[in-house]
Design an enzyme around this catalytic site. Structure first.
Site, PDB file in Angstrom:
ATOM      1  N   SER A   1      -6.749   4.195  -1.393  1.00 51.65           N
ATOM      2  CA  SER A   1      -5.651   3.256  -1.606  1.00 51.65           C
ATOM      3  C   SER A   1      -4.328   3.871  -1.162  1.00 51.65           C
ATOM      4  O   SER A   1      -4.192   4.285  -0.008  1.00 51.65           O
ATOM      5  CB  SER A   1      -5.626   2.803  -3.076  1.00 51.65           C
ATOM      6  OG  SER A   1      -4.778   1.691  -3.257  1.00 51.65           O
TER       7      SER A   1
ATOM      8  N   GLU B   1      -9.472  -1.198   4.562  1.00 53.72           N
ATOM      9  CA  GLU B   1      -9.647  -2.019   3.355  1.00 53.72           C
ATOM     10  C   GLU B   1      -8.293  -2.120   2.682  1.00 53.72           C
ATOM     11  O   GLU B   1      -7.391  -1.334   2.960  1.00 53.72           O
ATOM     12  CB  GLU B   1     -10.684  -1.391   2.420  1.00 53.72           C
ATOM     13  CG  GLU B   1     -10.310  -0.032   1.865  1.00 53.72           C
ATOM     14  CD  GLU B   1      -9.560  -0.080   0.532  1.00 53.72           C
ATOM     15  OE1 GLU B   1      -9.660  -1.095  -0.181  1.00 53.72           O
ATOM     16  OE2 GLU B   1      -8.865   0.898   0.210  1.00 53.72           O
TER      17      GLU B   1
ATOM     18  N   HIS C   1     -11.575  -0.833  -2.769  1.00 52.51           N
ATOM     19  CA  HIS C   1     -11.303  -1.383  -4.098  1.00 52.51           C
ATOM     20  C   HIS C   1     -12.427  -2.321  -4.529  1.00 52.51           C
ATOM     21  O   HIS C   1     -12.251  -3.535  -4.614  1.00 52.51           O
ATOM     22  CB  HIS C   1      -9.981  -2.139  -4.088  1.00 52.51           C
ATOM     23  CG  HIS C   1      -8.781  -1.284  -3.817  1.00 52.51           C
ATOM     24  ND1 HIS C   1      -8.442  -0.851  -2.555  1.00 52.51           N
ATOM     25  CD2 HIS C   1      -7.830  -0.798  -4.649  1.00 52.51           C
ATOM     26  CE1 HIS C   1      -7.331  -0.136  -2.621  1.00 52.51           C
ATOM     27  NE2 HIS C   1      -6.942  -0.082  -3.874  1.00 52.51           N
TER      28      HIS C   1
END
Length: 307
Positions: free
Chosen positions: A116, A212, A277
């Site tokens: 992330s 992502e 995630h």
């Protein structure tokens, strides 16, 4: 793009430093994650500011200087074998330029895990230290502490990386084909905002790009991918792996955008690859030479991610 240096795999008893370079960490989730690591016969130690709170910006785990110091001290501690992030959120961009990269290089290679917002540190460790890193679950992540698949894939990558050289995602081809390259990537929101900044690659040329993201409106993902294309950053990329898009648009609505922005690159694109995630997230090594086979839904590393 060249293959990067592989750190040493972990062994029972290895010391793992847990740091929070980005957002605030819930204490109960941290403790649950530490219990998982202890259950693997690891020795986790927690940075002094992991449960910290910025005096003005409560989305940050302490001040920029404190978060940078935790990372710096953990990496430079000769007793520490791996540095694992507690969570993402936001904040690495604020602290990464405070790090002493010469001291980090002198400390030698270590295992590094996070995803992330930690995309920024993956890029920095690749460009400044030439180091393979692991884009995988974090110690206080809800999808880690409550999901056996995520735990077991990360554990195998850390202790027995030869057993997960082939990552079978179960994904399907958005664009069919096979390609070879060196893995890299993260969240397109952070890759795009990193353009032109220190410690960021100037190009994904020769790479297998893993993408992502979380909580992004479709038009914002369009903006990030378009910026990466317009800047030339995607020129020469060899293949693309698409992970999860948690809390983004329904995938049936998002898929046409991904096809529109990435399908014309002339390279294989594998979708729904199961990293990022999502529950049961796979750990993807960055900086390793590999082959992507979009038709079979596999990513096969030339060598184990860790020595």
């Amino acid at each position: 793009m060249k293959e990067l240096l592989r750190p040493q795999r972990l062994a029972p008893g290895a010391r793992v430093a847990v740091v929070a370079p980005s957002g605030r960490v819930p204490e109960e989730r941290l403790q649950a994650g530490l219990d998982v690591l202890r259950g693997w016969d690891l020795d986790p130690v927690v940075g002094p500011h992991v449960l910290g709170r910025h005096p003005e910006f409560d989305y940050l785990a302490g001040t920029d200087a404190d978060r940078a110091a935790d990372f710096q001290n953990a990496w430079c501690d000769p007793a520490v074998d791996a540095v694992v992030c507690a969570r993402g959120g936001y904040g690495v961009q604020r602290m990464v330029d405070l790090l002493d990269w010469e001291a980090l290089r002198a400390a030698g290679p270590k295992v590094f895990v996070g995803f992330s917002d930690i995309t920024v540190l993956h890029e920095a460790l690749a460009t400044r230290l030439g180091l393979v890193t692991l884009y995988g679950p974090m110690a206080a992540g809800i999808d880690f502490i409550k999901n056996a698949r995520a735990q077991e894939h990360l554990r195998a990558t850390l202790f027995a990386p030869e057993t997960v050289r082939t990552i079978a995602s179960g994904g399907t081809p958005l664009v069919p084909g096979r390609a070879r390259g060196v893995t890299l990537g993260g969240c397109p929101s952070l890759l795009a905002t990193g353009l032109g900044t220190p410690h960021t690659r100037t190009s994904a040329r020769g790479g297998l790009l893993c993408l992502e993201d979380v909580g992004e409106e479709t038009y914002r993902l369009d903006r990030y991918l378009t910026q990466l294309r317009r800047s030339g950053w995607l020129d020469g990329v060899r293949g693309v792996l698409l992970g999860s898009w948690e809390r983004c648009a329904d995938y049936g609505r998002l898929r046409p955008l991904l096809a529109d922005r990435l399908g014309g690159l002339g390279v294989p694109v594998l979708e729904e690859t199961g990293f990022g995630h999502c529950a049961g997230a796979l750990t993807i090594p960055f900086g390793t030479a590999a082959e992507l086979d979009a038709d079979t839904g596999t990513l096969t590393l030339d060598e184990p991610a860790l020595r």
